[in-house]
Design a protein around this motif. Structure first.
Motif, short mmCIF file in Angstrom:
data_model
loop_
_atom_site.label_atom_id
_atom_site.label_comp_id
_atom_site.label_asym_id
_atom_site.label_seq_id
_atom_site.Cartn_x
_atom_site.Cartn_y
_atom_site.Cartn_z
N ALA A 67 0.84 -1.20 0.00
CA ALA A 67 0.00 0.00 0.00
C ALA A 67 0.87 1.25 0.00
CB ALA A 67 -0.91 0.00 1.22
N SER A 68 0.29 2.36 -0.42
CA SER A 68 1.04 3.61 -0.39
C SER A 68 1.37 3.98 1.06
CB SER A 68 0.26 4.73 -1.09
OG SER A 68 -1.05 4.83 -0.58
N SER A 69 0.48 3.64 1.99
CA SER A 69 0.72 3.85 3.42
C SER A 69 -0.14 2.86 4.20
CB SER A 69 0.36 5.28 3.83
OG SER A 69 0.29 5.38 5.25
N GLN A 70 0.48 1.98 4.93
CA GLN A 70 -0.25 1.01 5.73
C GLN A 70 -1.12 1.71 6.77
OE1 GLN A 70 -0.43 -2.31 5.36
NE2 GLN A 70 -1.81 -2.49 7.06
N ARG A 71 -0.57 2.70 7.41
CA ARG A 71 -1.31 3.44 8.44
C ARG A 71 -2.55 4.11 7.85
NH1 ARG A 71 2.46 6.74 11.63
NH2 ARG A 71 2.50 4.93 12.97
N GLU A 72 -2.39 4.75 6.70
CA GLU A 72 -3.52 5.42 6.06
C GLU A 72 -4.56 4.41 5.58
OE1 GLU A 72 -5.64 8.84 4.65
OE2 GLU A 72 -4.14 8.48 6.21
N ALA A 73 -4.12 3.29 5.05
CA ALA A 73 -5.05 2.24 4.61
C ALA A 73 -5.89 1.75 5.79
CB ALA A 73 -4.29 1.09 3.98
N GLU A 74 -5.27 1.54 6.93
CA GLU A 74 -6.00 1.09 8.12
C GLU A 74 -6.97 2.16 8.60
OE1 GLU A 74 -3.11 -0.13 11.03
OE2 GLU A 74 -2.38 -1.75 9.76
N ARG A 75 -6.56 3.42 8.56
CA ARG A 75 -7.42 4.52 9.00
C ARG A 75 -8.67 4.60 8.12
NH1 ARG A 75 -8.93 9.35 7.84
NH2 ARG A 75 -7.68 9.56 5.96
N ILE A 76 -8.48 4.53 6.82
CA ILE A 76 -9.61 4.61 5.88
C ILE A 76 -10.52 3.40 6.04
CG2 ILE A 76 -10.23 4.58 3.43
CD1 ILE A 76 -7.62 6.25 2.97
N ALA A 77 -9.95 2.21 6.16
CA ALA A 77 -10.75 0.99 6.32
C ALA A 77 -11.59 1.04 7.60
CB ALA A 77 -9.85 -0.24 6.30
N THR A 78 -11.01 1.55 8.67
CA THR A 78 -11.71 1.64 9.95
C THR A 78 -12.93 2.54 9.87
OG1 THR A 78 -9.65 1.27 11.15
CG2 THR A 78 -11.44 2.26 12.39
N ARG A 79 -12.84 3.59 9.06
CA ARG A 79 -13.94 4.56 8.95
C ARG A 79 -14.90 4.26 7.80
NH1 ARG A 79 -10.07 9.72 10.14
NH2 ARG A 79 -9.96 9.38 12.37
N SER A 80 -14.60 3.24 7.03
CA SER A 80 -15.40 2.93 5.85
C SER A 80 -16.83 2.53 6.22
CB SER A 80 -14.75 1.79 5.05
OG SER A 80 -15.60 1.38 4.00
N LEU A 81 -17.76 2.98 5.40
CA LEU A 81 -19.16 2.59 5.56
C LEU A 81 -19.59 1.56 4.52
CD1 LEU A 81 -20.67 6.15 6.24
CD2 LEU A 81 -19.98 4.40 7.91
N ALA A 82 -18.64 1.07 3.72
CA ALA A 82 -18.94 0.09 2.68
C ALA A 82 -19.39 -1.23 3.31
CB ALA A 82 -17.71 -0.14 1.81
N ALA A 83 -20.39 -1.83 2.70
CA ALA A 83 -20.94 -3.09 3.21
C ALA A 83 -19.88 -4.18 3.27
CB ALA A 83 -22.12 -3.54 2.34
N ILE A 84 -19.00 -4.23 2.29
CA ILE A 84 -17.98 -5.28 2.29
C ILE A 84 -16.99 -5.09 3.43
CG2 ILE A 84 -16.37 -4.22 0.66
CD1 ILE A 84 -16.29 -7.25 -0.53
#
Length: 110
Positions: A67-84
């Motif tokens: 990933a471009s940034s592991q930390r940023e990927a985790e932050r975005i995933a944690t806040r995601s509202l996507a059903a998946i």
């Protein structure tokens, strides 16, 4: 010139008797591939691969991610509202016991 990326690999120890749940999760994500790819793109993830390891110690998943940034990927995933992402979060709660980082020894990329 290639861009800098974070490379991560972890072993996820599974709770006992979770193989059926793991296979259900993998089939679900595979069936919803386009949605999964969209969320990975939003997270800045280029590659995510998951392998099953079975041994006398039990079953584990080996996660490899670039990933471009592991930390940023985790932050975005944690806040995601996507059903998946909600489905994946429930899977982690149901099946994951322990996450162990693996040491990167060599990463070749052309």
């Amino acid at each position: 010139m290639s861009r800098q990326q974070d490379v991560t690999c972890v072993r996820v120890r599974l709770k006992p008797d979770m193989l059926a749940r793991v296979r259900e999760w993998a089939a679900f994500v595979s069936t919803h591939r386009q949605e999964a790819l969209q969320t990975l793109k939003a997270e800045g993830v280029e590659i995510e691969s998951v392998f099953l390891e079975s041994s006398v110690e039990g079953d584990s998943l080996i996660y490899y991610m670039r990933a471009s940034s592991q930390r940023e990927a985790e932050r975005i995933a944690t806040r995601s509202l996507a059903a998946i992402d909600a489905y994946h979060h429930r899977f982690k709660q149901d099946a994951w016991e322990k996450v162990e980082p693996l040491e990167l020894l060599l990463d070749l990329r052309s």
